[in-house]
Design a protein around this motif. Structure first.
Motif, PDB file in Angstrom:
ATOM      1  N   TYR A 241       0.737  -1.080   0.075  1.00 56.55           N
ATOM      2  CA  TYR A 241      -0.007   0.083  -0.106  1.00 56.55           C
ATOM      3  C   TYR A 241       0.877   1.282   0.008  1.00 56.55           C
ATOM      4  O   TYR A 241       0.471   2.095  -0.731  1.00 56.55           O
ATOM      5  CB  TYR A 241      -1.089  -0.020   1.305  1.00 56.55           C
ATOM      6  N   PRO A 242       1.919   1.426   0.907  1.00 55.28           N
ATOM      7  CA  PRO A 242       2.541   2.804   0.773  1.00 55.28           C
ATOM      8  C   PRO A 242       3.278   2.813  -0.562  1.00 55.28           C
ATOM      9  O   PRO A 242       3.372   4.033  -1.154  1.00 55.28           O
ATOM     10  CB  PRO A 242       3.876   2.506   1.793  1.00 55.28           C
ATOM     11  N   LEU A 243       3.668   1.862  -1.253  1.00 52.69           N
ATOM     12  CA  LEU A 243       4.104   1.998  -2.635  1.00 52.69           C
ATOM     13  C   LEU A 243       2.941   2.280  -3.677  1.00 52.69           C
ATOM     14  O   LEU A 243       3.214   3.093  -4.693  1.00 52.69           O
ATOM     15  CB  LEU A 243       4.774   0.551  -3.229  1.00 52.69           C
ATOM     16  N   ASP A 244       1.944   2.021  -3.523  1.00 53.65           N
ATOM     17  CA  ASP A 244       0.769   2.702  -4.140  1.00 53.65           C
ATOM     18  C   ASP A 244       0.486   3.910  -4.053  1.00 53.65           C
ATOM     19  O   ASP A 244       0.110   4.517  -4.935  1.00 53.65           O
ATOM     20  CB  ASP A 244      -0.517   1.428  -3.754  1.00 53.65           C
ATOM     21  N   VAL A 245       0.610   4.289  -2.875  1.00 48.44           N
ATOM     22  CA  VAL A 245       0.031   5.796  -2.541  1.00 48.44           C
ATOM     23  C   VAL A 245       1.389   6.628  -3.449  1.00 48.44           C
ATOM     24  O   VAL A 245       0.951   7.537  -3.953  1.00 48.44           O
ATOM     25  CB  VAL A 245       0.426   6.135  -1.225  1.00 48.44           C
ATOM     26  N   ILE A 246       2.499   6.128  -3.283  1.00 43.49           N
ATOM     27  CA  ILE A 246       3.560   6.928  -3.865  1.00 43.49           C
ATOM     28  C   ILE A 246       3.462   6.817  -5.450  1.00 43.49           C
ATOM     29  O   ILE A 246       3.633   7.805  -6.086  1.00 43.49           O
ATOM     30  CB  ILE A 246       5.031   6.254  -3.735  1.00 43.49           C
ATOM     31  N   LYS A 247       2.812   5.753  -6.112  1.00 42.60           N
ATOM     32  CA  LYS A 247       2.562   5.567  -7.542  1.00 42.60           C
ATOM     33  C   LYS A 247       1.572   6.518  -7.704  1.00 42.60           C
ATOM     34  O   LYS A 247       1.564   6.987  -8.669  1.00 42.60           O
ATOM     35  CB  LYS A 247       2.060   4.169  -7.604  1.00 42.60           C
ATOM     36  N   SER A 248       0.559   6.713  -7.228  1.00 37.20           N
ATOM     37  CA  SER A 248      -0.786   7.364  -7.450  1.00 37.20           C
ATOM     38  C   SER A 248      -0.205   8.872  -7.340  1.00 37.20           C
ATOM     39  O   SER A 248      -0.466   9.692  -8.475  1.00 37.20           O
ATOM     40  CB  SER A 248      -1.642   7.405  -6.395  1.00 37.20           C
ATOM     41  N   ARG A 249       0.556   9.283  -6.457  1.00 36.36           N
ATOM     42  CA  ARG A 249       1.203  10.569  -6.366  1.00 36.36           C
ATOM     43  C   ARG A 249       2.033  10.967  -7.448  1.00 36.36           C
ATOM     44  O   ARG A 249       1.961  12.050  -8.460  1.00 36.36           O
ATOM     45  CB  ARG A 249       1.934  10.835  -5.072  1.00 36.36           C
ATOM     46  N   VAL A 250       2.970  10.104  -7.907  1.00 36.26           N
ATOM     47  CA  VAL A 250       3.775  10.311  -9.252  1.00 36.26           C
ATOM     48  C   VAL A 250       2.720  10.389 -10.616  1.00 36.26           C
ATOM     49  O   VAL A 250       3.076  11.202 -11.224  1.00 36.26           O
ATOM     50  CB  VAL A 250       4.619   9.187  -9.355  1.00 36.26           C
ATOM     51  N   GLN A 251       1.737   9.567 -10.640  1.00 40.04           N
ATOM     52  CA  GLN A 251       1.093   9.332 -11.848  1.00 40.04           C
ATOM     53  C   GLN A 251       0.136  10.680 -11.850  1.00 40.04           C
ATOM     54  O   GLN A 251      -0.522  11.014 -13.079  1.00 40.04           O
ATOM     55  CB  GLN A 251       0.584   8.115 -12.141  1.00 40.04           C
ATOM     56  N   ASN A 252       0.002  11.420 -10.803  1.00 45.80           N
ATOM     57  CA  ASN A 252      -0.965  12.823 -10.886  1.00 45.80           C
ATOM     58  C   ASN A 252      -0.122  13.952 -10.834  1.00 45.80           C
ATOM     59  O   ASN A 252      -0.606  14.889 -10.705  1.00 45.80           O
ATOM     60  CB  ASN A 252      -1.887  12.464  -9.635  1.00 45.80           C
ATOM     61  N   ALA A 253       1.130  13.893 -11.118  1.00 45.25           N
ATOM     62  CA  ALA A 253       2.013  15.256 -11.006  1.00 45.25           C
ATOM     63  C   ALA A 253       1.779  15.855 -12.300  1.00 45.25           C
ATOM     64  O   ALA A 253       1.215  15.272 -13.206  1.00 45.25           O
ATOM     65  CB  ALA A 253       3.518  14.737 -10.689  1.00 45.25           C
ATOM     66  N   ALA A 254       2.495  16.957 -12.170  1.00 45.75           N
ATOM     67  CA  ALA A 254       2.414  17.989 -13.224  1.00 45.75           C
ATOM     68  C   ALA A 254       2.937  17.630 -14.585  1.00 45.75           C
ATOM     69  O   ALA A 254       2.773  17.502 -15.735  1.00 45.75           O
ATOM     70  CB  ALA A 254       2.727  19.471 -13.119  1.00 45.75           C
ATOM     71  N   ALA A 255       4.148  16.573 -14.607  1.00 51.20           N
ATOM     72  CA  ALA A 255       4.863  16.210 -15.443  1.00 51.20           C
ATOM     73  C   ALA A 255       5.599  14.691 -15.116  1.00 51.20           C
ATOM     74  O   ALA A 255       5.764  14.581 -13.981  1.00 51.20           O
ATOM     75  CB  ALA A 255       6.076  17.062 -16.046  1.00 51.20           C
ATOM     76  N   PRO A 256       5.802  14.025 -16.096  1.00 48.05           N
ATOM     77  CA  PRO A 256       6.615  12.600 -16.173  1.00 48.05           C
ATOM     78  C   PRO A 256       7.694  12.833 -15.468  1.00 48.05           C
ATOM     79  O   PRO A 256       8.675  13.711 -15.860  1.00 48.05           O
ATOM     80  CB  PRO A 256       6.337  12.033 -17.218  1.00 48.05           C
ATOM     81  N   PRO A 257       8.234  11.966 -14.477  1.00 50.55           N
ATOM     82  CA  PRO A 257       9.631  11.878 -13.712  1.00 50.55           C
ATOM     83  C   PRO A 257      10.597  11.605 -14.730  1.00 50.55           C
ATOM     84  O   PRO A 257      10.247  10.891 -15.601  1.00 50.55           O
ATOM     85  CB  PRO A 257       9.332  11.174 -12.496  1.00 50.55           C
ATOM     86  N   ARG A 258      11.950  11.878 -14.413  1.00 47.65           N
ATOM     87  CA  ARG A 258      12.976  11.214 -15.077  1.00 47.65           C
ATOM     88  C   ARG A 258      13.695  10.475 -14.003  1.00 47.65           C
ATOM     89  O   ARG A 258      13.956  10.689 -12.801  1.00 47.65           O
ATOM     90  CB  ARG A 258      13.919  12.341 -15.558  1.00 47.65           C
ATOM     91  N   GLY A 259      14.473   9.417 -14.601  1.00 49.46           N
ATOM     92  CA  GLY A 259      15.578   8.690 -13.668  1.00 49.46           C
ATOM     93  C   GLY A 259      14.562   7.670 -12.680  1.00 49.46           C
ATOM     94  O   GLY A 259      13.500   7.529 -12.863  1.00 49.46           O
ATOM     95  N   LEU A 260      15.393   7.116 -11.771  1.00 47.52           N
ATOM     96  CA  LEU A 260      14.754   6.434 -10.618  1.00 47.52           C
ATOM     97  C   LEU A 260      14.518   6.874  -9.459  1.00 47.52           C
ATOM     98  O   LEU A 260      13.869   6.563  -8.417  1.00 47.52           O
ATOM     99  CB  LEU A 260      15.598   5.086 -10.603  1.00 47.52           C
ATOM    100  N   GLY A 261      15.400   8.051  -9.143  1.00 46.03           N
ATOM    101  CA  GLY A 261      15.054   8.874  -7.918  1.00 46.03           C
ATOM    102  C   GLY A 261      13.997   9.278  -7.318  1.00 46.03           C
ATOM    103  O   GLY A 261      13.680   9.555  -6.224  1.00 46.03           O
ATOM    104  N   TYR A 262      13.021   9.389  -8.546  1.00 47.77           N
ATOM    105  CA  TYR A 262      11.486  10.107  -8.084  1.00 47.77           C
ATOM    106  C   TYR A 262      10.697   9.208  -7.154  1.00 47.77           C
ATOM    107  O   TYR A 262       9.990   9.666  -6.518  1.00 47.77           O
ATOM    108  CB  TYR A 262      10.925  10.113  -9.487  1.00 47.77           C
ATOM    109  N   ILE A 263      10.999   7.884  -6.918  1.00 47.45           N
ATOM    110  CA  ILE A 263      10.231   7.166  -6.114  1.00 47.45           C
ATOM    111  C   ILE A 263      10.581   7.535  -4.645  1.00 47.45           C
ATOM    112  O   ILE A 263       9.787   7.848  -3.638  1.00 47.45           O
ATOM    113  CB  ILE A 263      10.443   5.678  -6.111  1.00 47.45           C
ATOM    114  N   ALA A 264      11.865   7.940  -4.423  1.00 48.37           N
ATOM    115  CA  ALA A 264      12.405   8.218  -3.137  1.00 48.37           C
ATOM    116  C   ALA A 264      12.236   9.521  -2.689  1.00 48.37           C
ATOM    117  O   ALA A 264      11.533  10.021  -1.743  1.00 48.37           O
ATOM    118  CB  ALA A 264      13.913   8.029  -2.805  1.00 48.37           C
ATOM    119  N   SER A 265      12.001  10.317  -3.761  1.00 47.38           N
ATOM    120  CA  SER A 265      11.820  11.849  -3.501  1.00 47.38           C
ATOM    121  C   SER A 265      10.005  11.988  -3.145  1.00 47.38           C
ATOM    122  O   SER A 265       9.852  12.809  -2.420  1.00 47.38           O
ATOM    123  CB  SER A 265      11.906  12.396  -4.872  1.00 47.38           C
ATOM    124  N   ALA A 266       9.282  11.337  -4.031  1.00 48.25           N
ATOM    125  CA  ALA A 266       7.846  11.106  -3.719  1.00 48.25           C
ATOM    126  C   ALA A 266       7.626  10.699  -2.357  1.00 48.25           C
ATOM    127  O   ALA A 266       6.742  11.361  -1.540  1.00 48.25           O
ATOM    128  CB  ALA A 266       7.189  10.385  -4.821  1.00 48.25           C
TER     129      ALA A 266
END
Length: 312
Positions: A241-266
């Protein structure tokens, strides 16, 4: 615990060949029907879950989110974004169940051998990786349509008529990145989720077969299969579930992320804004939804596979 993952719950000779043992095209057919059944049953509560994840403190709880959604948008508001998973979930689940069956075969060397729960978990994790290829764009479209409401539109957000309109817009604006937005976040969620999903289902099914059918799982009816699936669904959300919250937040951001660090950043942003509880917003409706949705998914898959295997 480690011992229970290295051996079957029942002696191998006590567990007959599974109803889905033939694999191949039958996994695709049964998985497609199971996916459609899952969406039909579970989408309204999934909408509540996503809105709570994105809305944060805007809602006091799932009942408040449900009431405000229906009040402002009617019952139809609960079904926003349903076309994407309904069309995509058939493909996603067919790929998922095929990959899961192949993962078991790759480890045992035979579809007639009953895999251990450890092998079930590994096959589920592998299926989650494969599943992410289709699940990521389907989830992206679903999430962005689910949080599209009168408030966001009034604030200046674009209004999308449906999944094709939104997908076209994302592709035109961001290219391939716009369609595969949040892919690695989806992978991070799917691996533990499906390892737990299939292990929970198989463990419960074997226990119920032992208690109700003399160890023969092929004799279990729809209700025991649904109960087994429900346990699998609860395990799915608890594991990821915590990873699903992160995924939803990332996919609803203003622009798609770059790299792999966006998961930890979110994750850091969620912790800073909402604390630990931010990682569990919407957990209750997710688990409640999983009881009928996952139950129907596995029961449909198992019963369709039996019918296909028994067909002359």
């Amino acid at each position: 615990m480690s011992e229970s993952l290295s051996v079957s719950v029942l002696p191998e000779e006590a567990v007959p060949k599974r109803s889905g043992a033939n694999g191949g095209w039958k996994d695709f057919v049964a998985g497609s029907l199971a996916g459609a059944a899952q969406v039909a049953v579970g989408h309204p509560l999934d909408t509540i879950k996503v809105r709570m994840q994105i809305g944060g403190a805007a809602f006091s709880g799932p009942i408040d989110c449900l009431a405000r959604t229906v009040r402002s948008e009617g019952i139809r508001g609960l079904y926003k974004g349903m076309a994407s998973p309904l069309a995509g979930c058939a493909a996603v689940n067919s790929l998922l169940f095929w990959a899961y069956s192949y993962g078991k075969f790759a480890q045992t060397g035979s579809l007639d051998v009953t895999p251990t729960l450890g092998q079930i978990a590994i096959a589920g994790a592998g299926a989650g990786i494969v599943n992410s290829i289709l699940a990521s764009p389907v989830e992206l479209i679903k999430v962005r349509l689910q949080v599209q409401n009168s408030t966001s539109i009034a604030a200046g957000a674009a209004l999308f008529r449906g999944p094709v309109h939104l997908a076209t817009h994302l592709a035109q604006q961001f290219g391939v990145r716009g369609i595969m937005w949040g892919f690695w976040a989806t992978v991070a969620r799917e691996v533990p989720a499906y390892a737990a999903f299939y292990t929970g289902f198989e463990f419960t099914k074997r226990r119920l077969a032992q208690a109700l059918a003399g160890g023969d799982s092929s004799k279990l009816g729809a209700v025991p299969l649904m109960c087994s699936g429900s346990v699998g669904g609860i395990c799915y959300w608890t594991a990821c579930y915590p990873l699903d919250v992160i995924k939803s937040r990332v996919q609803n951001a203003a622009a798609p992320p770059r790299g792999l660090g966006y998961i930890a950043s979110a994750a850091k942003d969620i912790m800073k804004e909402q604390g630990v509880k931010g990682f569990f917003r919407g957990y209750t409706p997710s688990v409640v939804r999983s009881i009928p949705a996952a139950g129907v998914t596995f029961a449909t898959y198992e019963l369709v596979m039996r019918a296909l295997n028994d067909a002359k």
